[in-house]
Design a protein around this motif. Sequence first.
Motif, short mmCIF file in Angstrom:
data_model
loop_
_atom_site.label_atom_id
_atom_site.label_comp_id
_atom_site.label_asym_id
_atom_site.label_seq_id
_atom_site.Cartn_x
_atom_site.Cartn_y
_atom_site.Cartn_z
N GLU A 133 18.02 3.27 2.51
CA GLU A 133 17.67 2.97 3.90
C GLU A 133 17.62 4.23 4.75
O GLU A 133 16.73 4.40 5.57
N GLU A 134 18.55 5.16 4.54
CA GLU A 134 18.54 6.40 5.31
C GLU A 134 17.37 7.29 4.91
O GLU A 134 16.80 7.99 5.74
N ILE A 135 17.02 7.27 3.62
CA ILE A 135 15.91 8.09 3.14
C ILE A 135 14.59 7.61 3.76
O ILE A 135 13.75 8.40 4.17
N HIS A 136 14.40 6.29 3.86
CA HIS A 136 13.13 5.74 4.33
C HIS A 136 13.09 5.48 5.82
O HIS A 136 12.03 5.21 6.36
N LYS A 137 14.20 5.54 6.49
CA LYS A 137 14.22 5.24 7.92
C LYS A 137 13.78 6.45 8.73
O LYS A 137 13.94 7.58 8.32
N GLY A 138 13.23 6.19 9.88
CA GLY A 138 12.88 7.28 10.80
C GLY A 138 11.74 8.13 10.32
O GLY A 138 11.76 9.34 10.50
N ASN A 139 10.75 7.54 9.72
CA ASN A 139 9.61 8.30 9.24
C ASN A 139 8.91 8.96 10.44
O ASN A 139 8.32 8.29 11.26
N ASN A 140 9.00 10.26 10.53
CA ASN A 140 8.47 10.95 11.69
C ASN A 140 6.95 11.14 11.63
O ASN A 140 6.37 11.65 12.57
N LEU A 141 6.31 10.73 10.56
CA LEU A 141 4.86 10.84 10.50
C LEU A 141 4.17 9.63 11.08
O LEU A 141 2.98 9.67 11.37
N GLY A 142 4.87 8.52 11.20
CA GLY A 142 4.32 7.32 11.78
C GLY A 142 3.22 6.67 10.95
O GLY A 142 2.42 5.91 11.47
N LEU A 143 3.18 6.95 9.68
CA LEU A 143 2.12 6.41 8.84
C LEU A 143 2.40 4.99 8.35
O LEU A 143 1.50 4.19 8.20
N PHE A 144 3.64 4.70 8.08
CA PHE A 144 3.96 3.40 7.51
C PHE A 144 5.41 3.05 7.78
O PHE A 144 6.23 3.90 8.08
N LYS A 145 5.70 1.78 7.69
CA LYS A 145 7.07 1.31 7.80
C LYS A 145 7.54 0.97 6.40
O LYS A 145 6.82 0.39 5.62
N VAL A 146 8.76 1.33 6.10
CA VAL A 146 9.26 1.17 4.75
C VAL A 146 10.33 0.10 4.66
O VAL A 146 10.90 -0.12 3.63
N GLU A 147 10.57 -0.61 5.76
CA GLU A 147 11.60 -1.63 5.70
C GLU A 147 11.25 -2.71 4.69
O GLU A 147 12.12 -3.29 4.07
N TYR A 148 9.96 -2.99 4.55
CA TYR A 148 9.53 -4.04 3.64
C TYR A 148 9.06 -3.43 2.33
O TYR A 148 8.27 -2.51 2.32
N GLY A 149 9.56 -3.94 1.26
CA GLY A 149 9.20 -3.45 -0.05
C GLY A 149 10.28 -3.82 -1.04
O GLY A 149 11.18 -4.61 -0.75
N GLU A 150 10.15 -3.24 -2.20
CA GLU A 150 11.13 -3.52 -3.24
C GLU A 150 11.23 -2.30 -4.15
O GLU A 150 10.38 -1.41 -4.13
N GLY A 188 0.80 -1.22 0.00
CA GLY A 188 0.00 0.00 0.00
C GLY A 188 0.83 1.27 0.00
O GLY A 188 0.30 2.35 0.24
N LEU A 189 2.11 1.16 -0.28
CA LEU A 189 3.01 2.31 -0.23
C LEU A 189 3.68 2.50 -1.58
O LEU A 189 4.16 1.54 -2.18
N TYR A 190 3.67 3.72 -2.04
CA TYR A 190 4.41 4.10 -3.24
C TYR A 190 5.22 5.33 -2.89
O TYR A 190 4.68 6.31 -2.39
N THR A 191 6.49 5.27 -3.15
CA THR A 191 7.32 6.43 -2.87
C THR A 191 8.24 6.69 -4.05
O THR A 191 8.62 5.77 -4.76
N ASP A 192 8.52 7.93 -4.27
CA ASP A 192 9.43 8.30 -5.33
C ASP A 192 10.34 9.40 -4.82
O ASP A 192 10.51 9.56 -3.62
N ILE A 193 10.89 10.16 -5.72
CA ILE A 193 11.82 11.21 -5.30
C ILE A 193 11.10 12.51 -4.97
O ILE A 193 11.75 13.48 -4.59
N TRP A 194 9.79 12.53 -5.07
CA TRP A 194 9.02 13.75 -4.80
C TRP A 194 8.09 13.61 -3.60
O TRP A 194 7.91 14.56 -2.85
N ASP A 195 7.45 12.45 -3.45
CA ASP A 195 6.51 12.28 -2.34
C ASP A 195 6.34 10.81 -1.99
O ASP A 195 6.85 9.94 -2.68
N ARG A 196 5.62 10.59 -0.89
CA ARG A 196 5.29 9.24 -0.43
C ARG A 196 3.77 9.14 -0.35
O ARG A 196 3.12 10.03 0.19
#
Length: 167
Positions: free
Chosen positions: A121-138, A33-41
Amino acid sequence: MLILLAFILIFHITSAALLFIATIDSAWWVGDGLYTDIWDRCFNVTNCTALNDSFPDYSSIQAIQATMVLSTILCCVAFFVFILQLFRLKQGERFVLTSLLQFLSCLCVMIAASIYTDRREEIHKGNNLGLFKVEYGEYGYSYILAWVAFAFTFLSGIMYLILRKRK
């Protein structure tokens, strides 16, 4: 010669299209349920958050954004320079300026994809919004298209370097 010229034009337009898609579309990293790019998540397609300075490692994100946009611009400029050189160059001259612009575009897209690969990993780690975890994905298809665009712009640069204007 006309068939070769048509092939090179189609190849260049394909390279530019790949760069546009890779730069704009939201699929550099894809998870549940997560899509992220270089502009938004985007989470569940409805909850999108623009990447700004509150996100971790935002300087890397800015570098990726800048180099992807620059690579797209350079590829488009190279196309127009090729069209101009096609009518301006003397017979037997090479398309060196077009080739140089394509190699610069290739370098920029390689830098952007390499930074994203290294810093993901640094870009997706520590999401301060608490909406989703990004460790899992591809890696998503936009990320893969960026690497394909790298190969296409590199090959295009070589073709322009070798190509001579003939009758």
